[in-house]
Design an enzyme around this catalytic site. Structure first.
Site, PDB file in Angstrom:
ATOM      1  N   VAL A 124     -29.098  38.016   0.211  1.00  0.00           N
ATOM      2  CA  VAL A 124     -27.769  38.357  -0.338  1.00  0.00           C
ATOM      3  C   VAL A 124     -26.842  38.910   0.739  1.00  0.00           C
ATOM      4  CG1 VAL A 124     -28.703  38.829  -2.656  1.00  0.00           C
ATOM      5  CG2 VAL A 124     -28.267  40.742  -1.093  1.00  0.00           C
ATOM      6  N   GLU A 125     -27.303  38.977   1.978  1.00  0.00           N
ATOM      7  CA  GLU A 125     -26.406  39.407   3.050  1.00  0.00           C
ATOM      8  C   GLU A 125     -26.120  38.223   3.988  1.00  0.00           C
ATOM      9  OE1 GLU A 125     -26.948  44.200   2.867  1.00  0.00           O
ATOM     10  OE2 GLU A 125     -27.945  43.216   4.534  1.00  0.00           O
ATOM     11  N   MET A 126     -26.835  38.132   5.113  1.00  0.00           N
ATOM     12  CA  MET A 126     -26.530  37.062   6.052  1.00  0.00           C
ATOM     13  C   MET A 126     -27.354  35.799   5.800  1.00  0.00           C
ATOM     14  SD  MET A 126     -26.083  39.601   9.305  1.00  0.00           S
ATOM     15  CE  MET A 126     -24.726  38.945  10.267  1.00  0.00           C
TER      16      MET A 126
END
Ligand code: HEC
Ligand code: HEC
Ligand code: HEC
Ligand code: HEC
Ligand code: CA
Ligand code: CA
Lengths: 331, 331
Positions: A124-126
């Protein structure tokens, strides 16, 4: 080289003769620039911090969510990650993060280096992977040369990548706030009202948790010690790390350095204004209902904690090559 | 102020005594720094260019899609906008955009100022509105003061916002490329092979379209003049502006300055490498199949067009206040 000279200046330590007596008895100490920075490693880490090729999409860099133009956070309730996924928690500032006893709201990473591997591979980030990021950087000759120069041998892997990023982050300190100047003996650096706010901050017990050079970040405490905090946010704090029921709703006490810049507040980002955060802290942690004037005074004091922001030339990133794996922004 | 001094240096013009004869007969001219920059307006425009509060989400700035760390574009096929929406077309570089005869691939905006209003209100880009952006900035005292100082009277509106951004963009020129140094008489600035590439670029007819200081950006031409270009992309070029059937697939000829940095190529971003783009141009525009060696030579020449990138300290943005409308990243 111009850039090198600038970095040199950036990391040089201003030596100030300080009569220790002026702040030795205070619960808050001035911030100092870190002394032992490997400057070429930090310069490489700065590039990596700004490089969106650390993400699967090629669009998100560390700086997307820890924007150094805006106090090192994103000023959103919860962050925006790969594919515009809503993050679970408020993005803390990277400013002065090197002073923290551990990283993340629940302290689950011991060091900056350990922390930096997280977001790269977090879907859900990078949403990339440690291998893919190394594979990307390896195809770029300028990065190959710079890693070799910094680490003394050829090779790019997640260990070196996170080491360099952490070295850059160590430089992100914010000395010379008005409050620090006051601590160092400049009695005119803060106003009488701001000083009154500081006295109230101390006398009402805020410094039990928010103390030290970072004005926090040196202990874990329960949010809602006296009265419970209501939130829809699913995070439960340090219990996720320790498995200990007593650690439910226990979070790392955040630094209050640059707090004027790192709105919105609390781990869920649901507290929009600093005055609201101060009033809530009084109620939740101390069982005390501050008057509007008291809240204002403490807020005025907290705004004196904004220090010199890191300033450096926008890094220029070396271009990809025909061998570089393509970003995958969609699907 | 340190920042002011730096800006001053940034915009200062290096005066070089040039014997015009060295490039007067060439179809490409060296890039010059713009002479008439309003420096305080450009400094304000730089802040706005980096400020994600120009978007509805509070997350996307001009620099998200025109990343000045990476040659002023996003290095994606098509860009990522609000809510991770896929953009319709490849993001062109803002570097040297002030030299273009008009803005956008189809030239639908006459000036940089007119252009800058587009993305702010475009629902697949920043998804804000001209009124909302002005309302946001008006709540920030440092912006109020800076607009007043720059424009000589109080007030923030889209006209002033886009004026300042355009002034900053005018500074984004990239002089001093190796090819420019060669044009200015430094015969050792490019290799024999690069020079051979340039000779082939001229002799085979590329300069019919890619000429002038921007090596393009001064005319519209059909993509697929000799052989048709196959694409799934819906863009039809200047016909959208003129309504004229003859303008189907006619696009602004892109600048080839810094072309090494602005991959992927063509308006649909479907051409990954510069060598592929060169080979395709030969086929589509000139009906000519270059050998691999010819493609390599021209590519080597094109890489000499990378100039000095704009370099300046990362701008520090003034914080929002209790009055500032909240960003709406989700929904
Ligand atoms: C998509 C948004 C996003 C990206 C990209 C991102 N972060 Fe974070 N970062 C966060 C959030 C949210 C947290 C808090 C997570 C938690 O505590 O569980 C965080 C926490 C941190 C912390 C801990 C700070 C503290 O006080 O506890 C550091 C340090 C950090 N990030 C650095 C980085 C670095 C370095 C990168 C790039 C390699 C990065 N971040 C990429 C959103 C992001
Ligand atoms: C018993 C410990 C404790 C005391 C006492 C305490 N705090 Fe906190 N403070 C915390 C913790 C833990 C958080 C993090 C809350 C969360 O998880 O959202 C916090 C958060 C904050 C924040 C928001 C920081 C951010 O970045 O979101 C502010 C502002 C703050 N405290 C100010 C104060 C003030 C002012 C007082 C005194 C009135 C005070 N605190 C007293 C533990 C404490
Ligand atoms: C979401 C991505 C995105 C954002 C944000 C964005 N742009 Fe763009 N920009 C593009 C794309 C895509 C195009 C090409 C559109 C077209 O030609 O139809 C473009 C075109 C341009 C051009 C024309 C360049 C040329 O050579 O024709 C300029 C100048 C420009 N943008 C400046 C800006 C400014 C200033 C901002 C902020 C106010 C901004 N852009 C925000 C994606 C973006
Ligand atoms: C008749 C006009 C014309 C001629 C001749 C021409 N070009 Fe182009 N060139 C264009 C146009 C129009 C585009 C934009 C294509 C598009 O819309 O995707 C372009 C695009 C390019 C691009 C990609 C630019 C980018 O940023 O995506 C390169 C590289 C290029 N040309 C190089 C060359 C070379 C090398 C030659 C000679 C072999 C050449 N061109 C001949 C008109 C021309
Ligand atoms: Ca925050
Ligand atoms: Ca491109």
């Amino acid at each position: 080289m111009k850039f090198k000279a600038f970095i040199g200046k950036l990391f040089s330590i201003t030596l100030v003769t300080v009569s220790l007596s002026s702040f030795a008895s205070e619960p808050i100490q001035p911030i100092e620039r870190p002394a032992d920075i490997d400057q070429s490693k930090a310069a490489l880490g700065m590039k990596l911090f700004f490089d969106p090729r650390l993400s699967k999409s090629g669009f998100l860099s560390c700086n997307s969510c820890h924007n150094l133009s805006m106090g090192g956070s994103d000023n959103l309730k919860t962050s925006i990650g790969h594919n515009w996924q809503q993050g679970p928690i408020n993005s803390p500032t990277v400013l002065n993060a090197g002073l923290s006893l551990a990283q993340f709201w629940d302290g689950r990473a011991a060091t900056l280096k350990e922390q930096a591997g997280g977001p790269i591979a977090n879907p859900v980030e990078m949403a990339s992977s440690h291998k893919l990021v190394a594979d990307v950087l390896k195809t770029i000759p300028q990065y190959r040369a710079e890693f070799q120069q910094v680490f003394g041998s050829p090779g790019i892997d997640i260990d070196r990548i996170t080491d360099a990023i952490a070295e850059f982050e160590k430089t992100l300190v914010t000395p010379n706030s008005r409050f620090d100047r006051w601590l160092l003996g400049d009695t005119k650096a803060i106003t009488a009202r701001e000083l009154a706010g500081y006295e109230l901050f101390k006398s009402s017990g805020c410094t039990a948790c928010h103390s030290g050079p970072a004005v926090g970040a040196n202990s874990y405490h329960k949010l809602g010690l006296v009265r419970p905090y209501k939130t829809e946010n699913a995070a439960r704090g340090r219990i996720a790390v320790t498995g200990n029921k007593a650690d439910e709703f226990v979070f790392k006490v955040p630094t209050l350095r640059n707090i004027e810049l790192t709105y919105p507040y609390f781990h869920d980002g649901e507290v929009a204004t600093l005055r609201e955060a101060v009033a809530l802290m009084g109620q939740l942690q101390l069982g005390r209902d501050f008057t509007a004037d008291e809240v204002d005074k403490i807020t005025a004091f907290l705004k004196t904690l904004t220090g010199d922001q890191p300033t450096f030339p926008l890094p220029l990133l070396p271009p990809s090559t025909e061998q570089t794996p393509q970003p995958e922004p969609f699907g």
